[in-house]
Design a protein around this motif. Structure first.
Motif, PDB file in Angstrom:
ATOM      1  N   LYS A 216       0.827  -1.204   0.000  1.00 40.21           N
ATOM      2  CA  LYS A 216       0.000   0.000   0.000  1.00 40.21           C
ATOM      3  C   LYS A 216       0.864   1.258   0.000  1.00 40.21           C
ATOM      4  N   TYR A 217       0.388   2.258  -0.730  1.00 34.48           N
ATOM      5  CA  TYR A 217       1.090   3.534  -0.846  1.00 34.48           C
ATOM      6  C   TYR A 217       0.133   4.693  -0.609  1.00 34.48           C
ATOM      7  N   ILE A 218       0.677   5.751  -0.040  1.00 37.01           N
ATOM      8  CA  ILE A 218      -0.013   7.032   0.077  1.00 37.01           C
ATOM      9  C   ILE A 218       0.516   7.894  -1.064  1.00 37.01           C
ATOM     10  N   TYR A 219      -0.375   8.459  -1.859  1.00 36.27           N
ATOM     11  CA  TYR A 219       0.069   9.278  -2.986  1.00 36.27           C
ATOM     12  C   TYR A 219      -0.474  10.694  -2.871  1.00 36.27           C
ATOM     13  N   PHE A 220       0.242  11.619  -3.485  1.00 32.76           N
ATOM     14  CA  PHE A 220      -0.103  13.037  -3.489  1.00 32.76           C
ATOM     15  C   PHE A 220      -0.275  13.447  -4.942  1.00 32.76           C
ATOM     16  N   SER A 221      -1.509  13.647  -5.368  1.00 33.59           N
ATOM     17  CA  SER A 221      -1.797  13.885  -6.782  1.00 33.59           C
ATOM     18  C   SER A 221      -2.027  15.373  -7.064  1.00 33.59           C
ATOM     19  N   PRO A 222      -1.487  15.877  -8.191  1.00 37.56           N
ATOM     20  CA  PRO A 222      -1.717  17.269  -8.570  1.00 37.56           C
ATOM     21  C   PRO A 222      -3.083  17.493  -9.224  1.00 37.56           C
ATOM     22  N   LYS A 223      -3.862  16.410  -9.388  1.00 38.47           N
ATOM     23  CA  LYS A 223      -5.197  16.547  -9.983  1.00 38.47           C
ATOM     24  C   LYS A 223      -6.148  15.537  -9.353  1.00 38.47           C
ATOM     25  N   GLU A 224      -7.440  15.841  -9.417  1.00 41.16           N
ATOM     26  CA  GLU A 224      -8.468  14.900  -8.973  1.00 41.16           C
ATOM     27  C   GLU A 224      -8.516  13.756  -9.980  1.00 41.16           C
ATOM     28  N   MET A 225      -8.672  12.531  -9.483  1.00 41.15           N
ATOM     29  CA  MET A 225      -8.668  11.377 -10.370  1.00 41.15           C
ATOM     30  C   MET A 225      -9.959  10.584 -10.236  1.00 41.15           C
ATOM     31  N   THR A 226     -10.304   9.873 -11.309  1.00 43.50           N
ATOM     32  CA  THR A 226     -11.433   8.957 -11.288  1.00 43.50           C
ATOM     33  C   THR A 226     -10.916   7.571 -10.886  1.00 43.50           C
ATOM     34  N   ALA A 227     -11.834   6.638 -10.659  1.00 39.61           N
ATOM     35  CA  ALA A 227     -11.442   5.271 -10.307  1.00 39.61           C
ATOM     36  C   ALA A 227     -10.614   4.641 -11.433  1.00 39.61           C
ATOM     37  N   LYS A 228     -10.966   4.902 -12.681  1.00 40.12           N
ATOM     38  CA  LYS A 228     -10.199   4.361 -13.811  1.00 40.12           C
ATOM     39  C   LYS A 228      -8.788   4.935 -13.841  1.00 40.12           C
ATOM     40  N   GLU A 229      -8.649   6.227 -13.565  1.00 39.68           N
ATOM     41  CA  GLU A 229      -7.317   6.839 -13.541  1.00 39.68           C
ATOM     42  C   GLU A 229      -6.471   6.267 -12.404  1.00 39.68           C
ATOM     43  N   ARG A 230      -7.101   5.970 -11.262  1.00 38.95           N
ATOM     44  CA  ARG A 230      -6.365   5.347 -10.159  1.00 38.95           C
ATOM     45  C   ARG A 230      -5.912   3.935 -10.553  1.00 38.95           C
ATOM     46  N   PHE A 231      -6.792   3.191 -11.199  1.00 40.03           N
ATOM     47  CA  PHE A 231      -6.435   1.855 -11.671  1.00 40.03           C
ATOM     48  C   PHE A 231      -5.255   1.933 -12.643  1.00 40.03           C
ATOM     49  N   ASP A 232      -5.333   2.851 -13.611  1.00 42.10           N
ATOM     50  CA  ASP A 232      -4.246   3.015 -14.581  1.00 42.10           C
ATOM     51  C   ASP A 232      -2.948   3.415 -13.894  1.00 42.10           C
ATOM     52  N   MET A 233      -3.038   4.246 -12.867  1.00 40.15           N
ATOM     53  CA  MET A 233      -1.853   4.655 -12.130  1.00 40.15           C
ATOM     54  C   MET A 233      -1.191   3.444 -11.463  1.00 40.15           C
ATOM     55  N   ILE A 234      -1.982   2.567 -10.881  1.00 41.84           N
ATOM     56  CA  ILE A 234      -1.432   1.392 -10.205  1.00 41.84           C
ATOM     57  C   ILE A 234      -0.794   0.440 -11.222  1.00 41.84           C
ATOM     58  N   VAL A 235      -1.448   0.256 -12.355  1.00 37.91           N
ATOM     59  CA  VAL A 235      -0.917  -0.645 -13.386  1.00 37.91           C
ATOM     60  C   VAL A 235       0.420  -0.124 -13.912  1.00 37.91           C
ATOM     61  N   LYS A 236       0.577   1.189 -14.009  1.00 36.27           N
ATOM     62  CA  LYS A 236       1.817   1.794 -14.518  1.00 36.27           C
ATOM     63  C   LYS A 236       2.718   2.263 -13.369  1.00 36.27           C
ATOM     64  N   TRP A 237       2.606   1.661 -12.217  1.00 34.54           N
ATOM     65  CA  TRP A 237       3.351   2.084 -11.030  1.00 34.54           C
ATOM     66  C   TRP A 237       4.848   1.970 -11.255  1.00 34.54           C
ATOM     67  N   PRO A 238       5.676   2.875 -10.829  1.00 34.60           N
ATOM     68  CA  PRO A 238       5.416   4.071 -10.029  1.00 34.60           C
ATOM     69  C   PRO A 238       5.061   5.274 -10.901  1.00 34.60           C
ATOM     70  N   PRO A 239       4.237   6.166 -10.382  1.00 32.97           N
ATOM     71  CA  PRO A 239       3.852   7.351 -11.161  1.00 32.97           C
ATOM     72  C   PRO A 239       5.000   8.365 -11.216  1.00 32.97           C
ATOM     73  N   LYS A 240       5.189   8.964 -12.371  1.00 31.71           N
ATOM     74  CA  LYS A 240       6.276   9.931 -12.538  1.00 31.71           C
ATOM     75  C   LYS A 240       5.871  11.332 -12.113  1.00 31.71           C
TER      76      LYS A 240
END
Length: 168
Positions: free
Chosen positions: A102-126
């Motif tokens: 599990k990770y705590i993330y700090f996002s510069p934009k509001e995300m949808t559930a699909k965007e969160r899923f895509d972020m996890i699949v492409k982990w780590p976020p740049k």
């Protein structure tokens, strides 16, 4: 508060860098040229992983900062953080109690559930900062954040929820 991004992966990748780098140097010194560079390339890949996971995230009331011994510093003020979330890394496991690291993330934009899923699949976020989940880290961060916490794939911590905003 200062936190290492991921202690487990830092220790593992550091061990592999020393082990493979040692073999690579040994092979080069003993004129074993096909093997030596291969081991050094493997050591270099794990050195990059070590750099990513051994970075320190510093959380203050003004900003969140990631750096590696003061180098490569990336600072994001709280005013630029639009979403604070908690995610489980293992999205492809069907068991709800095995959500992965599990990770705590700090996002510069509001995300949808699909965007969160895509972020996890492409982990780590740049484009965003993140750190390993620990309850005390989350509590401290939420005390500063003061808004809703977004969750995704953390049913083992918060049962019977999919994506529910939380306040601490």
């Amino acid at each position: 508060m200062k936190v290492i991004v991921n202690k487990t992966k830092t220790i593992f990748s550091g061990f592999i860098v020393i082990f493979m780098g040692g073999f690579g140097i040994y092979y080069l010194v003993n004129s074993m040229y096909p093997e030596g560079p291969v081991f050094l390339v493997i050591a270099a890949v794990f050195a990059w992983l070590f750099f990513r996971n051994a970075s320190t995230v510093t959380i203050t009331p003004k900003s969140v900062t990631r750096s590696f011994f003061g180098l490569g510093k990336k600072e994001v003020p709280w005013t630029e953080i639009k979403e604070l979330g908690l995610i489980g890394e293992n999205v492809f496991n069907r068991k709800k109690n095995k959500t992965g690291h599990k990770y705590i993330y700090f996002s510069p934009k509001e995300m949808t559930a699909k965007e969160r899923f895509d972020m996890i699949v492409k982990w780590p976020p740049k484009e965003m900062l993140y750190m390993e989940y620990q309850e005390k880290n989350l509590e401290y961060t939420m005390a500063i954040w003061g808004k809703d916490l977004k969750t995704y794939n953390v049913e083992d911590l918060f049962p019977n929820t999919e994506e529910v905003p939380r306040r601490y």
